[in-house]
Design a protein around this motif. Structure first.
Motif, mmCIF file in Angstrom:
data_model
loop_
_atom_site.group_PDB
_atom_site.id
_atom_site.type_symbol
_atom_site.label_atom_id
_atom_site.label_comp_id
_atom_site.label_asym_id
_atom_site.label_seq_id
_atom_site.Cartn_x
_atom_site.Cartn_y
_atom_site.Cartn_z
ATOM 1 N N PHE A 89 0.839 -1.209 0.000
ATOM 2 C CA PHE A 89 0.000 0.000 0.000
ATOM 3 C C PHE A 89 0.870 1.253 0.000
ATOM 4 N N VAL A 90 1.874 1.288 0.870
ATOM 5 C CA VAL A 90 2.738 2.469 0.972
ATOM 6 C C VAL A 90 3.488 2.713 -0.329
ATOM 7 N N VAL A 91 4.050 1.655 -0.904
ATOM 8 C CA VAL A 91 4.815 1.798 -2.146
ATOM 9 C C VAL A 91 3.912 2.265 -3.285
ATOM 10 N N SER A 92 2.673 1.772 -3.319
ATOM 11 C CA SER A 92 1.766 2.099 -4.421
ATOM 12 C C SER A 92 1.260 3.529 -4.369
ATOM 13 N N VAL A 93 0.951 4.019 -3.176
ATOM 14 C CA VAL A 93 0.315 5.349 -3.072
ATOM 15 C C VAL A 93 1.308 6.455 -2.740
ATOM 16 N N ALA A 94 2.579 6.114 -2.539
ATOM 17 C CA ALA A 94 3.566 7.136 -2.174
ATOM 18 C C ALA A 94 3.630 8.300 -3.148
ATOM 19 N N PRO A 95 3.571 8.058 -4.476
ATOM 20 C CA PRO A 95 3.639 9.208 -5.405
ATOM 21 C C PRO A 95 2.520 10.217 -5.206
ATOM 22 N N PHE A 96 1.356 9.758 -4.788
ATOM 23 C CA PHE A 96 0.257 10.701 -4.597
ATOM 24 C C PHE A 96 0.616 11.731 -3.532
ATOM 25 N N LEU A 97 1.183 11.262 -2.434
ATOM 26 C CA LEU A 97 1.560 12.171 -1.358
ATOM 27 C C LEU A 97 2.765 13.023 -1.742
ATOM 28 N N VAL A 98 3.824 12.383 -2.240
ATOM 29 C CA VAL A 98 5.068 13.096 -2.538
ATOM 30 C C VAL A 98 4.867 14.104 -3.666
ATOM 31 N N ASN A 99 4.205 13.681 -4.744
ATOM 32 C CA ASN A 99 3.996 14.604 -5.867
ATOM 33 C C ASN A 99 3.079 15.748 -5.486
ATOM 34 N N THR A 100 2.048 15.448 -4.705
ATOM 35 C CA THR A 100 1.123 16.504 -4.288
ATOM 36 C C THR A 100 1.834 17.551 -3.445
ATOM 37 N N VAL A 101 2.615 17.099 -2.472
ATOM 38 C CA VAL A 101 3.336 18.027 -1.596
ATOM 39 C C VAL A 101 4.365 18.827 -2.394
ATOM 40 N N THR A 102 5.096 18.151 -3.291
ATOM 41 C CA THR A 102 6.118 18.832 -4.095
ATOM 42 C C THR A 102 5.490 19.887 -5.008
ATOM 43 N N ALA A 103 4.377 19.517 -5.652
ATOM 44 C CA ALA A 103 3.689 20.472 -6.527
ATOM 45 C C ALA A 103 3.155 21.652 -5.719
ATOM 46 N N PHE A 104 2.630 21.375 -4.543
ATOM 47 C CA PHE A 104 2.108 22.442 -3.690
ATOM 48 C C PHE A 104 3.219 23.421 -3.309
ATOM 49 N N VAL A 105 4.386 22.882 -2.953
ATOM 50 C CA VAL A 105 5.515 23.740 -2.587
ATOM 51 C C VAL A 105 5.949 24.591 -3.779
ATOM 52 N N ALA A 106 5.976 23.987 -4.981
ATOM 53 C CA ALA A 106 6.365 24.737 -6.185
ATOM 54 C C ALA A 106 5.384 25.872 -6.453
ATOM 55 N N PHE A 107 4.085 25.586 -6.359
ATOM 56 C CA PHE A 107 3.075 26.627 -6.581
ATOM 57 C C PHE A 107 3.108 27.671 -5.467
ATOM 58 N N LEU A 108 3.390 27.241 -4.255
ATOM 59 C CA LEU A 108 3.477 28.188 -3.141
ATOM 60 C C LEU A 108 4.657 29.135 -3.351
ATOM 61 N N CYS A 109 5.776 28.598 -3.818
ATOM 62 C CA CYS A 109 6.934 29.436 -4.128
ATOM 63 C C CYS A 109 6.605 30.402 -5.262
#
Length: 211
Positions: A89-109
Motif C-alpha cells: 500500500f505504501v509503495v503504491s500510493v507514495a507518489p500521490f503524497l510526494v507529488n502533491t506536496v512537491t507540486a504544492f511547494v512549487a506553486f506556493l513558491c
C-alpha cells in the motif's frame, strides 16, 4: 481503358501530396509528443523517486530504477515482492503524497514570488524565467500525482489474495477504485485539473498574484 498522360500526372501529384501531408501530420504529432514528454520530466522523476523512497522506507529491496525515458512507460521502479500488505500500500500510493506536496511547494513558491515581484508586467527577464520554471514544476509534478494503473493492479491483486485472512484490507478497496477512475479520467484531463487545483489552493494561502 485509356489513361492519358495528363491524368497520370494528376493522380501522381495527388498521391505525392497525400504522402507529404501524412508525413507532415506524423512529424507534427511526433514533435508534440516529444514536447509533452519533455514537459513531464519533473513529474515522472518525482513519481518514480517516491516509489523508490517508499521501498527503502518500508524495507522492500529495489531491483532497478528508470527515472525517465522516452519509451513507454516513461519511468519505472522494479522491486521485490513486499512481504506485508501495508508495504504494498505504501509503495503504491507514495507518489500521490510526494507529488502533491512537491507540486504544492512549487506553486506556493510561485505565488510568493509573484507577490514579492509586485507585477509580472514589470518583472525582469530573469524573474519571468523563474516564474515559468516554478509553474512548470508545479504543473508537471502535480499532474503525475495519481498512482498508475500498474500500482492499482498491484494493490488489487494483493487485496484479493489477503482480504479473507485480514478483512481490514477491504478498507483499501476504495483507494484502488479511485486510482482506476483517476487514470481513466486522465484521458479527459483530470490529471491537469488536479495539478491546477493544487495551484489554486497554494495561491489561496498567499493571495491572488498581481498581473
Amino acid at each position: 481503358m485509356v489513361v492519358n498522360g495528363e491524368g497520370v500526372t494528376y493522380v501522381g501529384g495527388a498521391v505525392i501530396a497525400m504522402v507529404v501531408l501524412a508525413a507532415a501530420i506524423v512529424g507534427i504529432g511526433t514533435i508534440l509528443w516529444l514536447l509533452f514528454r519533455l514537459f513531464t520530466v519533473p513529474g515522472v522523476v518525482v513519481h518514480e523517486f517516491a516509489h523508490k523512497w517508499a521501498c527503502e522506507f518500508v524495507g522492500v529491496p529495489v531491483l532497478e530504477v528508470a527515472y525517465f525515458r522516452l519509451s513507454d512507460p516513461p519511468g519505472y521502479v522494479r522491486h521485490a515482492q513486499p512481504e506485508r500488505y501495508r508495504e504494498t500500500f505504501v509503495v503504491s500510493v507514495a507518489p500521490f503524497l510526494v507529488n502533491t506536496v512537491t507540486a504544492f511547494v512549487a506553486f506556493l513558491c510561485l505565488a510568493t514570488f509573484l507577490e514579492t515581484t509586485g507585477s509580472i508586467r514589470a518583472a525582469s527577464g530573469e524573474e519571468i524565467v523563474i516564474a515559468v520554471v516554478l509553474g512548470w514544476l508545479g504543473l508537471s509534478v502535480g499532474m503525475h500525482a495519481f498512482p498508475s494503473t500498474g500500482d492499482a493492479n498491484s494493490l488489487w491483486s494483493r487485496s484479493r489474495a489477503e482480504w479473507r485472512r485480514s478483512p481490514t484490507v477491504l478498507l483499501a478497496i476504495p483507494v484502488v477504485v479511485v486510482i482506476y477512475v483517476a487514470n481513466l479520467l486522465s484521458w479527459l484531463g483530470a490529471d491537469w485539473l488536479y495539478a491546477l487545483g493544487i495551484g489554486v489552493v497554494a495561491f489561496s494561502f498567499i493571495g491572488p498574484p498581481i498581473f
